[in-house]
Write a protein that holds these residues in place. Structure first.
Motif, PDB file in Angstrom:
ATOM      1  N   PHE A   1      58.127  42.860  -6.845  1.00 44.04           N
ATOM      2  CA  PHE A   1      58.724  44.050  -6.249  1.00 44.04           C
ATOM      3  C   PHE A   1      60.226  43.890  -5.999  1.00 44.04           C
ATOM      4  O   PHE A   1      61.017  44.763  -6.348  1.00 44.04           O
ATOM      5  N   TYR A   2      60.624  42.782  -5.389  1.00 42.08           N
ATOM      6  CA  TYR A   2      62.042  42.621  -5.028  1.00 42.08           C
ATOM      7  C   TYR A   2      62.930  42.600  -6.274  1.00 42.08           C
ATOM      8  O   TYR A   2      64.075  43.055  -6.224  1.00 42.08           O
ATOM      9  N   GLU A   3      62.423  42.093  -7.400  1.00 39.55           N
ATOM     10  CA  GLU A   3      63.204  42.080  -8.639  1.00 39.55           C
ATOM     11  C   GLU A   3      63.367  43.496  -9.197  1.00 39.55           C
ATOM     12  O   GLU A   3      64.438  43.874  -9.663  1.00 39.55           O
ATOM     13  N   ILE A   4      62.293  44.274  -9.143  1.00 41.59           N
ATOM     14  CA  ILE A   4      62.351  45.656  -9.613  1.00 41.59           C
ATOM     15  C   ILE A   4      63.280  46.475  -8.719  1.00 41.59           C
ATOM     16  O   ILE A   4      64.085  47.271  -9.204  1.00 41.59           O
ATOM     17  N   LYS A   5      63.204  46.256  -7.414  1.00 40.78           N
ATOM     18  CA  LYS A   5      64.081  46.984  -6.492  1.00 40.78           C
ATOM     19  C   LYS A   5      65.545  46.616  -6.741  1.00 40.78           C
ATOM     20  O   LYS A   5      66.421  47.479  -6.713  1.00 40.78           O
ATOM     21  N   LYS A   6      65.819  45.344  -7.004  1.00 38.20           N
ATOM     22  CA  LYS A   6      67.183  44.905  -7.286  1.00 38.20           C
ATOM     23  C   LYS A   6      67.700  45.562  -8.565  1.00 38.20           C
ATOM     24  O   LYS A   6      68.843  46.024  -8.626  1.00 38.20           O
ATOM     25  N   SER A   7      66.863  45.637  -9.592  1.00 36.30           N
ATOM     26  CA  SER A   7      67.242  46.274 -10.851  1.00 36.30           C
ATOM     27  C   SER A   7      67.488  47.771 -10.645  1.00 36.30           C
ATOM     28  O   SER A   7      68.445  48.339 -11.183  1.00 36.30           O
ATOM     29  N   LEU A   8      66.632  48.415  -9.869  1.00 39.96           N
ATOM     30  CA  LEU A   8      66.775  49.838  -9.559  1.00 39.96           C
ATOM     31  C   LEU A   8      68.068  50.094  -8.785  1.00 39.96           C
ATOM     32  O   LEU A   8      68.823  51.015  -9.110  1.00 39.96           O
ATOM     33  N   THR A   9      68.351  49.265  -7.801  1.00 36.16           N
ATOM     34  CA  THR A   9      69.577  49.399  -7.020  1.00 36.16           C
ATOM     35  C   THR A   9      70.808  49.225  -7.911  1.00 36.16           C
ATOM     36  O   THR A   9      71.783  49.967  -7.779  1.00 36.16           O
ATOM     37  N   HIS A  10      70.738  48.283  -8.833  1.00 33.46           N
ATOM     38  CA  HIS A  10      71.841  48.054  -9.771  1.00 33.46           C
ATOM     39  C   HIS A  10      72.128  49.312 -10.587  1.00 33.46           C
ATOM     40  O   HIS A  10      73.283  49.730 -10.726  1.00 33.46           O
ATOM     41  N   LEU A  11      71.076  49.935 -11.122  1.00 31.72           N
ATOM     42  CA  LEU A  11      71.262  51.159 -11.913  1.00 31.72           C
ATOM     43  C   LEU A  11      71.854  52.283 -11.071  1.00 31.72           C
ATOM     44  O   LEU A  11      72.774  52.977 -11.514  1.00 31.72           O
ATOM     45  N   LEU A  12      71.322  52.470  -9.875  1.00 31.29           N
ATOM     46  CA  LEU A  12      71.802  53.557  -9.022  1.00 31.29           C
ATOM     47  C   LEU A  12      73.252  53.333  -8.594  1.00 31.29           C
ATOM     48  O   LEU A  12      74.037  54.286  -8.522  1.00 31.29           O
ATOM     49  N   MET A  13      73.621  52.089  -8.344  1.00 36.25           N
ATOM     50  CA  MET A  13      75.017  51.802  -7.971  1.00 36.25           C
ATOM     51  C   MET A  13      75.950  52.024  -9.150  1.00 36.25           C
ATOM     52  O   MET A  13      77.026  52.602  -8.996  1.00 36.25           O
ATOM     53  N   LYS A  14      75.559  51.573 -10.337  1.00 32.36           N
ATOM     54  CA  LYS A  14      76.399  51.734 -11.523  1.00 32.36           C
ATOM     55  C   LYS A  14      76.677  53.190 -11.827  1.00 32.36           C
ATOM     56  O   LYS A  14      77.767  53.559 -12.260  1.00 32.36           O
ATOM     57  N   GLU A  15      75.686  54.036 -11.626  1.00 30.51           N
ATOM     58  CA  GLU A  15      75.836  55.461 -11.928  1.00 30.51           C
ATOM     59  C   GLU A  15      76.274  56.274 -10.711  1.00 30.51           C
ATOM     60  O   GLU A  15      76.282  57.500 -10.757  1.00 30.51           O
ATOM     61  N   ARG A  16      76.618  55.588  -9.635  1.00 29.69           N
ATOM     62  CA  ARG A  16      77.135  56.219  -8.416  1.00 29.69           C
ATOM     63  C   ARG A  16      76.201  57.280  -7.851  1.00 29.69           C
ATOM     64  O   ARG A  16      76.634  58.360  -7.458  1.00 29.69           O
ATOM     65  N   LEU A  17      74.928  56.945  -7.828  1.00 29.47           N
ATOM     66  CA  LEU A  17      73.938  57.836  -7.236  1.00 29.47           C
ATOM     67  C   LEU A  17      73.611  57.422  -5.808  1.00 29.47           C
ATOM     68  O   LEU A  17      72.836  58.081  -5.137  1.00 29.47           O
TER      69      LEU A  17
END
Length: 113
Positions: free
Chosen positions: A94-110
């Protein structure tokens, strides 16, 4: 996450794919589009059959939903978002998936500052 905050209809998925923007990392692909008159963001999840059996796919979707639930107050409200899982998510916790999700959302400024 409430069902009202999910993208479920195929027409809505296609509209996001067609008119939205996308970004990806090794584990996830994100498609999103802005919907100005919307009060809350909505999320659609897609996990293909190539990733694993039903148990594996449902576990990945559960992890993604929980990740969005924990990031809920930080995500900008007027977006429709579709997340597509790639093969590496099959072996992730879970924590790895959440980290990956957070990375995408930060990169796209969401995410809100």
């Amino acid at each position: 996450m409430k069902k009202a905050f999910r993208v479920k209809d195929n027409k809505e998925f296609q509209a996001i794919f067609k008119s939205g923007k996308s970004f990806a990392n090794r584990q996830l692909v994100i498609y999103y589009r802005e919907v100005p008159d919307q009060q809350h963001f909505r999320v659609g999840l897609s996990v293909g059959k190539k990733i694993g059996n039903a148990v594996t796919r449902n576990r990945i979707k559960r992890y993604l939903r929980q990740g969005f639930l924990e990031l809920e107050e930080n995500i900008k409200s007027h977006y429709d978002i579709v997340i597509i899982a790639r093969r590496p998510t099959k072996d992730m916790e879970f924590y790895e998936i959440k980290k990956s999700l957070t990375h995408l959302l930060m990169k796209e400024r969401l995410l809100k500052k």
